[in-house]
Design a protein around this motif. Structure first.
Motif, mmCIF file in Angstrom:
data_model
loop_
_atom_site.group_PDB
_atom_site.id
_atom_site.type_symbol
_atom_site.label_atom_id
_atom_site.label_comp_id
_atom_site.label_asym_id
_atom_site.label_seq_id
_atom_site.Cartn_x
_atom_site.Cartn_y
_atom_site.Cartn_z
ATOM 1 N N ARG A 145 0.900 -1.216 -0.058
ATOM 2 C CA ARG A 145 0.119 0.027 -0.021
ATOM 3 C C ARG A 145 0.842 1.201 -0.059
ATOM 4 N NH1 ARG A 145 -1.776 2.764 4.472
ATOM 5 N NH2 ARG A 145 -1.132 1.197 5.757
ATOM 6 N N TYR A 146 0.487 2.110 -0.875
ATOM 7 C CA TYR A 146 1.184 3.353 -1.040
ATOM 8 C C TYR A 146 1.151 4.118 0.419
ATOM 9 C CZ TYR A 146 2.430 8.417 -2.294
ATOM 10 O OH TYR A 146 2.897 9.496 -2.414
ATOM 11 N N VAL A 147 2.219 4.777 0.887
ATOM 12 C CA VAL A 147 2.072 5.631 2.289
ATOM 13 C C VAL A 147 2.474 7.193 1.907
ATOM 14 C CG1 VAL A 147 2.830 6.051 4.540
ATOM 15 C CG2 VAL A 147 2.824 3.516 3.585
ATOM 16 N N LYS A 148 3.598 7.422 1.299
ATOM 17 C CA LYS A 148 3.956 8.816 0.920
ATOM 18 C C LYS A 148 5.095 8.934 0.012
ATOM 19 C CE LYS A 148 6.728 9.458 5.109
ATOM 20 N NZ LYS A 148 7.098 10.264 6.303
ATOM 21 N N THR A 149 5.498 10.117 -0.363
ATOM 22 C CA THR A 149 6.764 10.415 -1.258
ATOM 23 C C THR A 149 7.352 11.379 -0.369
ATOM 24 O OG1 THR A 149 5.503 9.545 -3.105
ATOM 25 C CG2 THR A 149 7.780 10.870 -3.339
ATOM 26 N N TYR A 150 8.568 11.226 0.050
ATOM 27 C CA TYR A 150 9.306 12.366 0.703
ATOM 28 C C TYR A 150 10.826 12.025 0.112
ATOM 29 C CZ TYR A 150 10.811 8.525 4.208
ATOM 30 O OH TYR A 150 11.437 7.402 4.715
ATOM 31 N N LYS A 151 11.642 12.924 0.918
ATOM 32 C CA LYS A 151 13.228 12.831 0.754
ATOM 33 C C LYS A 151 13.776 12.485 1.982
ATOM 34 C CE LYS A 151 13.820 16.252 -3.113
ATOM 35 N NZ LYS A 151 14.495 17.350 -3.502
ATOM 36 N N THR A 152 14.730 11.547 1.634
ATOM 37 C CA THR A 152 15.594 11.034 2.914
ATOM 38 C C THR A 152 16.897 10.387 2.157
ATOM 39 O OG1 THR A 152 15.369 9.638 4.565
ATOM 40 C CG2 THR A 152 14.530 8.636 2.772
ATOM 41 N N VAL A 153 17.918 10.096 3.049
ATOM 42 C CA VAL A 153 18.876 9.075 2.659
ATOM 43 C C VAL A 153 18.433 7.847 3.236
ATOM 44 C CG1 VAL A 153 21.463 8.686 2.995
ATOM 45 C CG2 VAL A 153 20.423 11.234 3.102
ATOM 46 N N PRO A 154 17.908 6.732 2.344
ATOM 47 C CA PRO A 154 17.511 5.656 2.658
ATOM 48 C C PRO A 154 18.273 4.524 3.484
ATOM 49 C CG PRO A 154 17.032 6.182 0.428
ATOM 50 C CD PRO A 154 18.206 7.146 0.885
ATOM 51 N N GLY A 155 19.625 4.768 3.019
ATOM 52 C CA GLY A 155 20.521 3.774 3.893
ATOM 53 C C GLY A 155 21.915 4.200 3.664
ATOM 54 N N PRO A 156 22.952 3.288 4.062
ATOM 55 C CA PRO A 156 24.365 3.898 4.161
ATOM 56 C C PRO A 156 24.952 3.769 2.834
ATOM 57 C CG PRO A 156 23.971 1.672 5.291
ATOM 58 C CD PRO A 156 22.777 2.267 5.039
#
Ligand SMILES: CC(C)(COP(=O)(O)OP(=O)(O)OC[C@H]1O[C@@H](n2cnc3c(N)ncnc32)[C@H](O)[C@@H]1OP(=O)(O)O)[C@@H](O)C(=O)NCCC(=O)NCCS
Length: 177
Positions: A145-156
Motif C-alpha cells: 500500500r502506498y504511504v507517501k513520497t518524501y526525501k531522505t537518505v534511505p541507507g548507508p
C-alpha cells in the motif's frame, strides 16, 4: 521450473556484493546508490560473516535468494529490523533480461511471506527511489500500500533522494471464537 525463494546461505552472498560492484553508474543512479559509498568486497563479506554468526533475533539484516531453474536470478535484503515489529526490504532481479517478466512481483510476494514468518513482523516497508518505476509498480502489484513520497537518505550506500514509501501489514487477528 517454479521459483524458489529462500534464505540466502553465507556462501551465496557474493551474488549481492557482485551485483552492486558490477552495476554501471547509470544503474546505481536508478537505484539511488552512491558508488563511492559501497563497501569494498572484502569488508562487505566480513560484515556478512559477522551477521550470519548472530541468532536471527539479533540480526541487522536478512538475505533472501531468488532462484529459477536452479540459478540465483535475484535477491532481497531486509534491514532496519525491529524483530517482532517491522523491517525494510529491498528487491533486485540481477539478470536484466529477466526483468519485466512478472518474476519480480512473484518473488516479492514469496519474500514478504518469508520475512513475516522469520522476523515475526507486523509490518514491512519498502522505499524505492521515487523515479524508479519498476519497483514501485512491482510493490503495488505484490500487494503493498502506498504511504507517501518524501526525501531522505534511505541507507548507508544511498544519497539524499526522493523515495516512495510502501507498506504491507500482517492481517489483523480475526474475531472468531
Ligand atoms: C524492481 C524489480 C525487482 C521488479 O521486478 P520485475 O520482474 O522487473 O517486475 P515484474 O515483471 O514483476 O512487474 C511488476 C509490475 O511492474 C511493472 N513494471 C516492471 N518494470 C517496469 C518498467 N521498467 N517500467 C514500467 N513498469 C514496469 C510491470 O508492468 C508490472 O505491472 P502490473 O502488475 O501492473 O502488470 C526489477 O525490475 C529489478 O530488479 N530492477 C532493478 C533493481 C531495482 O530497481 N530495485 C529496486 C531497488 S529498491
Amino acid at each position: 521450473m517454479p521459483l524458489v525463494v529462500r534464505e540466502m546461505a553465507l556462501e551465496e552472498v557474493g551474488l549481492v556484493i557482485d551485483y552492486f560492484h558490477r552495476s554501471t553508474p547509470e544503474h546505481l543512479e536508478t537505484l539511488g546508490v552512491d558508488p563511492t559509498r559501497l563497501p569494498g568486497r572484502r569488508e562487505w563479506r566480513g560484515r556478512y560473516d559477522a551477521e550470519y554468526d548472530k541468532p536471527l533475533e539479533q540480526r541487522a539484516t536478512l538475505l533472501v535468494i531468488w532462484e529459477e531453474d536452479g540459478a540465483g536470478v535475484g535477491f532481497s535484503t531486509a534491514d532496519k529490523i525491529v524483530h517482532g515489529e517491522q523491517a525494510h526490504m529491498h528487491l533486485h532481479v540481477v539478470d536484466e533480461q529477466r526483468r519485466g517478466s512478472g518474476i519480480g512481483a512473484a518473488c516479492v510476494r514469496k519474500t514478504v511471506a518469508l520475512y513475516f514468518e522469520a522476523l515475526k513482523l507486523r509490518r514491512l516497508f519498502c522505499e524505492p527511489n521515487a523515479f524508479n518505476v519498476a519497483p514501485n509498480r512491482a510493490l503495488q502489484s505484490a500487494g503493498f500500500r502506498y504511504v507517501k513520497t518524501y526525501k531522505t537518505v534511505p541507507g548507508p550506500i544511498n544519497y539524499h533522494q526522493a523515495v516512495t514509501r510502501w507498506v504491507i501489514e500482517a492481517e489483523p487477528p480475526t474475531a472468531t471464537a
